[in-house]
Design a protein around this motif. Structure first.
Motif, PDB file in Angstrom:
ATOM      1  N   ARG A 182      -7.504  -6.539   0.708  1.00  0.00           N
ATOM      2  CA  ARG A 182      -6.511  -6.538  -0.372  1.00  0.00           C
ATOM      3  C   ARG A 182      -5.256  -7.316  -0.005  1.00  0.00           C
ATOM      4  O   ARG A 182      -4.312  -7.355  -0.796  1.00  0.00           O
ATOM      5  CB  ARG A 182      -6.154  -5.091  -0.755  1.00  0.00           C
ATOM      6  N   GLY A 183      -5.232  -7.891   1.169  1.00  0.00           N
ATOM      7  CA  GLY A 183      -4.082  -8.692   1.581  1.00  0.00           C
ATOM      8  C   GLY A 183      -2.796  -7.888   1.689  1.00  0.00           C
ATOM      9  O   GLY A 183      -1.709  -8.402   1.386  1.00  0.00           O
ATOM     10  N   MET A 232      -6.284   0.876  -7.661  1.00  0.00           N
ATOM     11  CA  MET A 232      -6.400   2.283  -7.307  1.00  0.00           C
ATOM     12  C   MET A 232      -7.709   2.550  -6.577  1.00  0.00           C
ATOM     13  O   MET A 232      -8.778   2.095  -6.981  1.00  0.00           O
ATOM     14  CB  MET A 232      -6.327   3.161  -8.555  1.00  0.00           C
ATOM     15  N   ILE A 233      -7.611   3.303  -5.483  1.00  0.00           N
ATOM     16  CA  ILE A 233      -8.763   3.742  -4.705  1.00  0.00           C
ATOM     17  C   ILE A 233      -8.840   5.259  -4.813  1.00  0.00           C
ATOM     18  O   ILE A 233      -7.840   5.948  -4.593  1.00  0.00           O
ATOM     19  CB  ILE A 233      -8.629   3.340  -3.221  1.00  0.00           C
ATOM     20  N   VAL A 234     -10.007   5.788  -5.162  1.00  0.00           N
ATOM     21  CA  VAL A 234     -10.220   7.239  -5.198  1.00  0.00           C
ATOM     22  C   VAL A 234     -11.126   7.588  -4.024  1.00  0.00           C
ATOM     23  O   VAL A 234     -12.299   7.206  -3.994  1.00  0.00           O
ATOM     24  CB  VAL A 234     -10.849   7.694  -6.527  1.00  0.00           C
ATOM     25  N   PHE A 283       0.857  -1.182   0.000  1.00  0.00           N
ATOM     26  CA  PHE A 283       0.000   0.000   0.000  1.00  0.00           C
ATOM     27  C   PHE A 283       0.898   1.238   0.000  1.00  0.00           C
ATOM     28  O   PHE A 283       1.616   1.494   0.959  1.00  0.00           O
ATOM     29  CB  PHE A 283      -0.909  -0.011   1.232  1.00  0.00           C
ATOM     30  N   LEU A 284       0.863   1.992  -1.101  1.00  0.00           N
ATOM     31  CA  LEU A 284       1.643   3.222  -1.203  1.00  0.00           C
ATOM     32  C   LEU A 284       0.765   4.396  -0.783  1.00  0.00           C
ATOM     33  O   LEU A 284      -0.093   4.847  -1.544  1.00  0.00           O
ATOM     34  CB  LEU A 284       2.141   3.440  -2.640  1.00  0.00           C
ATOM     35  N   ALA A 285       0.988   4.912   0.409  1.00  0.00           N
ATOM     36  CA  ALA A 285       0.199   6.028   0.930  1.00  0.00           C
ATOM     37  C   ALA A 285       1.071   7.277   0.930  1.00  0.00           C
ATOM     38  O   ALA A 285       1.361   7.865   1.982  1.00  0.00           O
ATOM     39  CB  ALA A 285      -0.302   5.712   2.335  1.00  0.00           C
ATOM     40  N   ILE A 286       1.501   7.692  -0.270  1.00  0.00           N
ATOM     41  CA  ILE A 286       2.526   8.741  -0.363  1.00  0.00           C
ATOM     42  C   ILE A 286       2.171   9.861  -1.327  1.00  0.00           C
ATOM     43  O   ILE A 286       2.976  10.776  -1.518  1.00  0.00           O
ATOM     44  CB  ILE A 286       3.883   8.132  -0.782  1.00  0.00           C
ATOM     45  N   PHE A 298      -5.884   7.934  -4.011  1.00  0.00           N
ATOM     46  CA  PHE A 298      -5.790   9.336  -4.381  1.00  0.00           C
ATOM     47  C   PHE A 298      -7.097  10.054  -4.093  1.00  0.00           C
ATOM     48  O   PHE A 298      -8.172   9.447  -4.105  1.00  0.00           O
ATOM     49  CB  PHE A 298      -5.481   9.488  -5.880  1.00  0.00           C
ATOM     50  N   VAL A 299      -6.999  11.371  -3.900  1.00  0.00           N
ATOM     51  CA  VAL A 299      -8.200  12.194  -3.775  1.00  0.00           C
ATOM     52  C   VAL A 299      -8.880  12.327  -5.131  1.00  0.00           C
ATOM     53  O   VAL A 299     -10.111  12.282  -5.236  1.00  0.00           O
ATOM     54  CB  VAL A 299      -7.835  13.583  -3.214  1.00  0.00           C
TER      55      VAL A 299
END
Length: 248
Positions: free
Chosen positions: A187-188, A168-170, A131-134, A154-155
């Motif tokens: 999502r494991g 991708m989650i928006v 998970f890239l939360a950057i 992303f927003v």
């Protein structure tokens, strides 16, 4: 007469803008322009860059700005550096509203790194769900590790193609612990890459990682020039109010 410029784009900045507006203070709220649908503000707003420190200095002079509040994201280093330089050039008082960074607690499995390149290097060689939360402007270097299954959030949907395949989650925060746990388990997720943003709005993913015993690659904040810094909206309001009472 006092006229403040709030460099915003964060939840703290939005709260400050609301308080400033309700206090009847003269201020302008500036968005950097990364978010295509920014939150509505009671204050007059502008969107977009200034053209570096000299452009910001010109804007300060042109608009009669007497005080600047840097309430940008802790990782918006370029804007913060520009604010320091522009305020020094124009002799304008500057204050930074900067939330305290998160600190490691019992049960956290953090790998602290200084930059994005180091974060990429720390990821395992074998395939993992990451998970890239950057933020979208920092994801390109992870294309060097294409074996991983990445989840991005992303927003706004990205306008350009991603540099690698990803889930991708928006969505716009703040996020809850329950929601983050559900997302990571569904999502494991096995690894998390996060910036040490601090504050409560983005903390849920860190708490979820602790609960799930997941490793977190934690990016340290960039080094910034010395400036007056506070951690609460109330302190900024006090600073503005004190200056206003003095007629400065």
């Amino acid at each position: 007469m006092m006229r403040a410029l709030i460099l915003g784009g964060t939840a703290d900045a939005n709260l400050l803008a609301d308080k400033v507006s309700r206090a009847g203070l003269d201020a302008i709220y500036s968005y950097g322009g990364r978010t295509r649908a920014p939150a509505d503000q009671l204050l007059p707003t502008r969107i977009g860059g200034f053209g570096g420190p000299s452009g910001l200095a010109d804007y300060i002079r042109r608009e009669g700005i007497t005080h600047v509040v840097d309430a940008t994201h802790p990782f918006a280093a370029e804007m913060s550096r520009n604010a320091v330089a522009a305020c020094a050039e124009t002799g304008t008082p500057l204050i930074a509203l900067e939330r305290a960074p998160w600190t490691r607690t019992s049960g956290d499995n953090w790998i602290e790194v200084a930059d994005i390149a180091s974060a990429v290097a720390v990821l395992p060689e074998h395939r993992a769900r990451v998970f890239l939360a950057i933020g979208r402007q920092h994801i390109a270097p992870f294309a060097a590790r294409p074996q991983h299954a990445y989840t991005l959030r992303f927003v706004d949907p990205p306008e350009d193609a991603l540099p690698f395949d990803a889930d991708m989650i928006v969505s716009r925060g703040p996020f809850t612990l329950e929601g983050e746990l559900e997302m990571m388990q569904a999502r494991g997720i096995e690894w998390i890459v996060a910036r040490n943003s601090g504050g409560d709005g983005a903390r849920a993913k860190i708490d979820a990682a602790r609960a799930l015993r997941l490793p977190v690659i934690m990016l340290a904040r960039p080094q910034l020039p010395d400036r007056l810094r506070v951690e609460s909206v109330a302190e900024v309001l006090q600073w503005l109010g004190h200056r206003a009472c003095l007629g400065a």
